[in-house]
Design a protein around this motif. Structure first.
Motif, PDB file in Angstrom:
ATOM      1  N   LYS A  11     -11.711 -16.708  22.839  1.00 33.11           N
ATOM      2  CA  LYS A  11     -12.026 -17.973  23.500  1.00 33.11           C
ATOM      3  C   LYS A  11     -13.526 -18.038  23.781  1.00 33.11           C
ATOM      4  CE  LYS A  11     -10.482 -20.855  27.337  1.00 33.11           C
ATOM      5  NZ  LYS A  11      -9.666 -20.924  28.557  1.00 33.11           N
ATOM      6  N   GLY A  12     -14.172 -19.107  23.410  1.00 26.81           N
ATOM      7  CA  GLY A  12     -15.601 -19.252  23.645  1.00 26.81           C
ATOM      8  C   GLY A  12     -15.909 -19.661  25.072  1.00 26.81           C
ATOM      9  N   GLY A  13     -17.153 -19.484  25.478  1.00 28.50           N
ATOM     10  CA  GLY A  13     -17.600 -19.948  26.785  1.00 28.50           C
ATOM     11  C   GLY A  13     -17.088 -19.164  27.962  1.00 28.50           C
ATOM     12  N   SER A 129     -13.614 -15.296  17.823  1.00 30.36           N
ATOM     13  CA  SER A 129     -12.518 -15.485  16.867  1.00 30.36           C
ATOM     14  C   SER A 129     -11.837 -14.142  16.672  1.00 30.36           C
ATOM     15  CB  SER A 129     -13.043 -16.001  15.523  1.00 30.36           C
ATOM     16  OG  SER A 129     -13.778 -14.982  14.862  1.00 30.36           O
ATOM     17  N   LEU A 130     -10.696 -14.147  15.986  1.00 30.48           N
ATOM     18  CA  LEU A 130      -9.996 -12.902  15.686  1.00 30.48           C
ATOM     19  C   LEU A 130      -9.991 -12.645  14.186  1.00 30.48           C
ATOM     20  CD1 LEU A 130      -7.007 -13.077  18.212  1.00 30.48           C
ATOM     21  CD2 LEU A 130      -9.137 -11.791  18.418  1.00 30.48           C
ATOM     22  N   GLY A 131     -11.104 -12.981  13.520  1.00 35.92           N
ATOM     23  CA  GLY A 131     -11.234 -12.780  12.086  1.00 35.92           C
ATOM     24  C   GLY A 131     -11.664 -11.363  11.737  1.00 35.92           C
ATOM     25  N   LEU A 132     -12.129 -11.194  10.499  1.00 37.03           N
ATOM     26  CA  LEU A 132     -12.460  -9.863   9.986  1.00 37.03           C
ATOM     27  C   LEU A 132     -13.620  -9.197  10.723  1.00 37.03           C
ATOM     28  CD1 LEU A 132     -12.038  -9.918   6.089  1.00 37.03           C
ATOM     29  CD2 LEU A 132     -11.122  -8.239   7.704  1.00 37.03           C
ATOM     30  N   LEU A 133     -14.554  -9.992  11.240  1.00 41.04           N
ATOM     31  CA  LEU A 133     -15.661  -9.398  11.978  1.00 41.04           C
ATOM     32  C   LEU A 133     -15.149  -8.736  13.259  1.00 41.04           C
ATOM     33  CD1 LEU A 133     -18.449 -12.121  11.583  1.00 41.04           C
ATOM     34  CD2 LEU A 133     -18.275  -9.930  10.386  1.00 41.04           C
ATOM     35  N   THR A 134     -14.283  -9.438  13.979  1.00 44.49           N
ATOM     36  CA  THR A 134     -13.712  -8.867  15.193  1.00 44.49           C
ATOM     37  C   THR A 134     -12.810  -7.679  14.871  1.00 44.49           C
ATOM     38  OG1 THR A 134     -13.844 -10.962  16.394  1.00 44.49           O
ATOM     39  CG2 THR A 134     -12.256  -9.350  17.203  1.00 44.49           C
ATOM     40  N   ILE A 135     -12.043  -7.774  13.791  1.00 40.30           N
ATOM     41  CA  ILE A 135     -11.199  -6.653  13.375  1.00 40.30           C
ATOM     42  C   ILE A 135     -12.057  -5.430  13.075  1.00 40.30           C
ATOM     43  CG2 ILE A 135      -9.570  -5.801  11.643  1.00 40.30           C
ATOM     44  CD1 ILE A 135      -8.410  -7.887  13.575  1.00 40.30           C
ATOM     45  N   ASN A 136     -13.224  -5.636  12.451  1.00 38.75           N
ATOM     46  CA  ASN A 136     -14.151  -4.533  12.208  1.00 38.75           C
ATOM     47  C   ASN A 136     -14.605  -3.891  13.512  1.00 38.75           C
ATOM     48  OD1 ASN A 136     -15.735  -3.701   9.454  1.00 38.75           O
ATOM     49  ND2 ASN A 136     -14.616  -5.628   9.207  1.00 38.75           N
TER      50      ASN A 136
END
Length: 273
Positions: A11-13, A129-136
């Motif tokens: 969640k942003g902010g 976000s919960l994309g590949l960057l966060t997964i990394n």
């Protein structure tokens, strides 16, 4: 080896980048050797530390996709003991490019494995976000620190984040733990703030830090001047509370080290080995 903490909330902010910068700078000012890794394509942690994103030649993009050696990417900052791996718009295409990469979830972990072991902490600022960057970040980290805003929808989406953490722990990083929950943007003039804090404590118990970060205009202004809050206004309420929070993080970390030393817990290096 350094303790690697991912600052994460899809969640942003919610004060995620402010927390990443303030914790990293606070740890450095407490005498710890710290590396701040900007993993957000917006590069807000980079600009918040006074680094011009347009002039960054080697960024976290190169760490993930070009296997660049860590000394090439690590730059010093205005805070003694605090170094950084910066981010810029190059990182925005990384998630797409990572899809076809072998071992795509472990790229950041591989990079962090190269860094100087004299670092005490690595703080990773994740994208919202919960994309590949966060997964990394979750794959490469020892723990996750979650900032939660003191607002009505504070817990919205948090179950998805916890589910993602559990999946990463089960499949990619069995040593991953929730470091703690820090409540941010609190306005104690309202009953809502106390209600939200109570609700979060009911769900997460002792994982919630005692220190609550208030809404503070100086905290909001500091990134625009490219300075951590301690340099922008060291006497502000925001600076004072982030100092308290930093000391809580250190105390918890030292307590964990003592448990490892006493053989009650396994060390991250032993668990991952």
């Amino acid at each position: 080896m350094p303790k690697i903490i991912a600052i994460c909330n899809q969640k942003g902010g919610v004060g995620k980048t402010s927390t990443a910068i303030s914790l990293a700078a606070g740890l450095a000012l407490e005498g710890k050797k710290v590396l701040l890794v900007d993993l957000d394509p917006q590069g807000n942690a980079t600009s918040g530390m006074g680094i011009d994103k347009r002039k960054v030649e080697k960024s976290t993009y190169h760490a993930l996709l070009e296997n660049s050696p860590s000394p090439e990417l690590i730059v010093s900052t205005v805070i003694p003991n605090l170094s950084m791996v910066a981010a810029n718009e190059n990182l925005s295409g990384a998630e797409v490019e990572l899809v076809s990469e072998l071992g795509r979830e472990g790229k950041l972990k591989k990079f962090l494995g190269q860094i100087d072991p004299s670092f005490d902490f690595v703080i990773v600022d994740c994208p919202p976000s919960l994309g590949l960057l966060t997964i990394n970040a979750l794959t490469g980290a020892h723990s996750v620190l979650i900032p939660i805003q003191c607002e009505y929808y504070a817990l919205e989406g948090l179950s998805q984040l916890v589910k993602t953490i559990d999946l990463v722990k089960e499949n990619l990083n069995f040593n991953l733990e929730i470091e703690g929950i820090v409540m941010t943007m609190a306005d104690f003039r309202t009953n809502l703030t106390q209600e939200v804090i109570g609700e979060v404590k009911k769900h997460f118990g002792k994982k919630v830090y005692n220190t609550v970060i208030p809404r503070n205009i100086r905290l909001s202004e500091a990134p625009g001047f490219g300075k951590p809050i301690y340099l922008y206004d060291k006497d502000s309420e925001g600076a004072r509370k982030y100092r308290e929070f930093t000391r809580e993080v250190i105390l918890r970390s030292e307590a964990t080290k003592n448990l490892i030393h006493d053989g009650i817990l396994r060390s991250p290096s032993a668990a991952s080995g």
